[in-house]
Design an enzyme around this catalytic site. Structure first.
Site, PDB file in Angstrom:
ATOM      1  N   LEU A  32      30.993  54.011  40.914  1.00 34.10           N
ATOM      2  CA  LEU A  32      32.216  53.869  41.155  1.00 34.10           C
ATOM      3  C   LEU A  32      33.625  54.486  40.473  1.00 34.10           C
ATOM      4  O   LEU A  32      33.425  54.431  39.165  1.00 34.10           O
ATOM      5  CB  LEU A  32      32.402  52.310  41.415  1.00 34.10           C
ATOM      6  CG  LEU A  32      33.796  51.628  41.540  1.00 34.10           C
ATOM      7  CD1 LEU A  32      33.935  51.627  42.955  1.00 34.10           C
ATOM      8  CD2 LEU A  32      33.848  50.119  40.980  1.00 34.10           C
ATOM      9  N   ASP A  75      48.085  39.585  43.292  1.00 36.74           N
ATOM     10  CA  ASP A  75      48.884  38.422  43.263  1.00 36.74           C
ATOM     11  C   ASP A  75      48.508  36.858  43.280  1.00 36.74           C
ATOM     12  O   ASP A  75      47.523  36.829  43.822  1.00 36.74           O
ATOM     13  CB  ASP A  75      49.933  38.827  44.568  1.00 36.74           C
ATOM     14  CG  ASP A  75      51.412  38.266  43.965  1.00 36.74           C
ATOM     15  OD1 ASP A  75      51.619  37.611  42.899  1.00 36.74           O
ATOM     16  OD2 ASP A  75      52.151  38.447  44.797  1.00 36.74           O
ATOM     17  N   HIS A  96      45.919  34.467  34.474  1.00 37.21           N
ATOM     18  CA  HIS A  96      45.672  35.796  34.275  1.00 37.21           C
ATOM     19  C   HIS A  96      43.989  35.945  33.886  1.00 37.21           C
ATOM     20  O   HIS A  96      43.605  36.878  34.103  1.00 37.21           O
ATOM     21  CB  HIS A  96      46.724  36.375  33.446  1.00 37.21           C
ATOM     22  CG  HIS A  96      47.845  36.432  33.910  1.00 37.21           C
ATOM     23  ND1 HIS A  96      48.414  36.726  35.160  1.00 37.21           N
ATOM     24  CD2 HIS A  96      49.305  36.165  33.293  1.00 37.21           C
ATOM     25  CE1 HIS A  96      49.665  36.730  35.316  1.00 37.21           C
ATOM     26  NE2 HIS A  96      50.334  36.133  34.230  1.00 37.21           N
TER      27      HIS A  96
HETATM   28  C1  FPP Z   1      50.235  38.604  39.699  1.00 33.79           C
HETATM   29  O1  FPP Z   1      50.132  37.328  39.414  1.00 33.79           O
HETATM   30  C2  FPP Z   1      49.364  39.428  38.772  1.00 33.79           C
HETATM   31  C3  FPP Z   1      49.784  39.981  37.621  1.00 33.79           C
HETATM   32  C4  FPP Z   1      51.191  40.380  37.227  1.00 33.79           C
HETATM   33  C5  FPP Z   1      48.885  40.787  36.688  1.00 33.79           C
HETATM   34  C6  FPP Z   1      47.482  40.886  37.136  1.00 33.79           C
HETATM   35  C7  FPP Z   1      46.699  40.786  35.875  1.00 33.79           C
HETATM   36  C8  FPP Z   1      45.388  40.415  35.837  1.00 33.79           C
HETATM   37  C9  FPP Z   1      44.467  39.985  37.004  1.00 33.79           C
HETATM   38  C10 FPP Z   1      44.744  40.221  34.471  1.00 33.79           C
HETATM   39  C11 FPP Z   1      44.746  41.327  33.813  1.00 33.79           C
HETATM   40  C12 FPP Z   1      43.998  42.570  34.383  1.00 33.79           C
HETATM   41  C13 FPP Z   1      42.914  43.192  33.854  1.00 33.79           C
HETATM   42  C14 FPP Z   1      42.307  44.256  34.593  1.00 33.79           C
HETATM   43  C15 FPP Z   1      42.079  42.597  32.808  1.00 33.79           C
HETATM   44  P1  FPP Z   1      51.764  36.513  39.286  1.00 33.79           P
HETATM   45  O2  FPP Z   1      51.427  36.232  37.835  1.00 33.79           O
HETATM   46  O3  FPP Z   1      52.677  37.540  39.665  1.00 33.79           O
HETATM   47  O4  FPP Z   1      51.336  35.176  40.129  1.00 33.79           O
HETATM   48  P2  FPP Z   1      52.486  34.555  40.824  1.00 33.79           P
HETATM   49  O5  FPP Z   1      53.094  35.391  41.988  1.00 33.79           O
HETATM   50  O6  FPP Z   1      51.646  33.250  41.460  1.00 33.79           O
HETATM   51  O7  FPP Z   1      53.471  33.959  39.951  1.00 33.79           O
END
Ligand code: FPP
Length: 244
Positions: free
Chosen positions: A133, A22, A39
């Site tokens: 893993l 997050d 991201h």
């Molecule tokens: C939360 O940050 C994260 C996500 C919704 C998606 C997680 C995705 C990735 C780390 C990238 C893609 C993954 C791979 C495996 C390539 P948020 O957008 O909710 O952050 P915020 O709460 O600060 O807005």
């Protein structure tokens, strides 16, 4: 000279670590960048965390890449996230496969584009004999949905006559979950200061230890994983017993 790890290497490390990644959006906003930049940096953090798990001796890593609720985000962000997943699976998975990593995916595949589905099947198939893993990516995953699907599948089997209603038990229900091949997570880490489960591994986390860190996911490094393992080692796990 090797640097001593933050955790106690004489004590067991968690067998299965699951991560709610997050804070990508906030990371980008703090730099005046579009959310996709967060991201992308988050995908880099996934890459390094897979390697860190191998170094530390963690056997299972599960990451929450896209929840069933994430479709509610603006279409452009959903497209960006799907594009990133597509790229990641295509590029990273081949090299992970060569490093002995076994890749699995959990989540409902019916709403994913067919090319992503093909990549998923290919990645699972190509790495199924790997013994390093165990890396699981949750895409379009929701814990309640997973339990509902399991109950529906059991009900179908009852109707078909292969089970009686009274056969239901914890191990039998587990055999219908998508995570059936994975042990329950010992440790769930959530980054960015939020302290919620957000529909992740609901059944499987009944006895899981939680570590919450204020680090935003794109900034998550090897040292933060070591700190989470150290915190885990400090806890005494009783599974409902008295600990005597
Ligand atoms: C939360 O940050 C994260 C996500 C919704 C998606 C997680 C995705 C990735 C780390 C990238 C893609 C993954 C791979 C495996 C390539 P948020 O957008 O909710 O952050 P915020 O709460 O600060 O807005």
């Amino acid at each position: 000279m090797a640097v001593a790890p933050a955790f106690d290497d004489q004590q067991p490390v968690p067998n299965h670590v699951a991560i709610i990644m997050d804070g990508n959006g906030r990371w980008a906003r703090a730099r005046g960048l579009p959310r996709i930049a967060g991201h992308k940096q988050g995908a880099e953090a996934v890459r390094s965390t897979v390697r860190s798990c191998k170094d530390i001796g963690i056997s299972y890593l599960t990451i929450y890449a896209f929840s069933s609720e994430n479709w509610k985000r603006p279409a452009s962000e959903v497209d960006d996230l799907m594009g990133l997943l597509r790229l990641y699976i295509r590029r990273e998975i081949a090299s992970l496969g060569r490093e002995g990593v076994r890749i699995r995916f959990i989540g409902n595949r019916s709403r994913l584009d067919s090319d992503i589905n093909r990549l998923i099947v290919e990645a699972e198939e190509n790495t199924k004999d790997n013994t390093g893993l165990n890396f699981t990516v949750a895409i379009n995953y929701g814990g309640r949905q997973e339990i509902l699907d399991a109950v529906r599948a059991f009900a179908d089997d009852v109707r078909a006559g292969s089970h009686a209603p009274e056969d239901i038990s914890e191990p039998l229900l587990e055999s219908y979950l998508q995570s059936q091949e994975l042990p329950d997570p010992d440790l769930i880490i959530r980054t960015s200061g939020e302290q919620r489960i957000s529909n992740f591994l609901l059944w499987q986390s009944a006895y899981t230890e939680f570590v919450f860190t204020s680090i935003l996911w794109p900034d998550f490094k090897h040292e933060h994983l070591e700190q989470a393992v150290q915190e885990y080692q400090r806890r005494e796990r009783r599974y409902g017993g008295s600990g005597d």
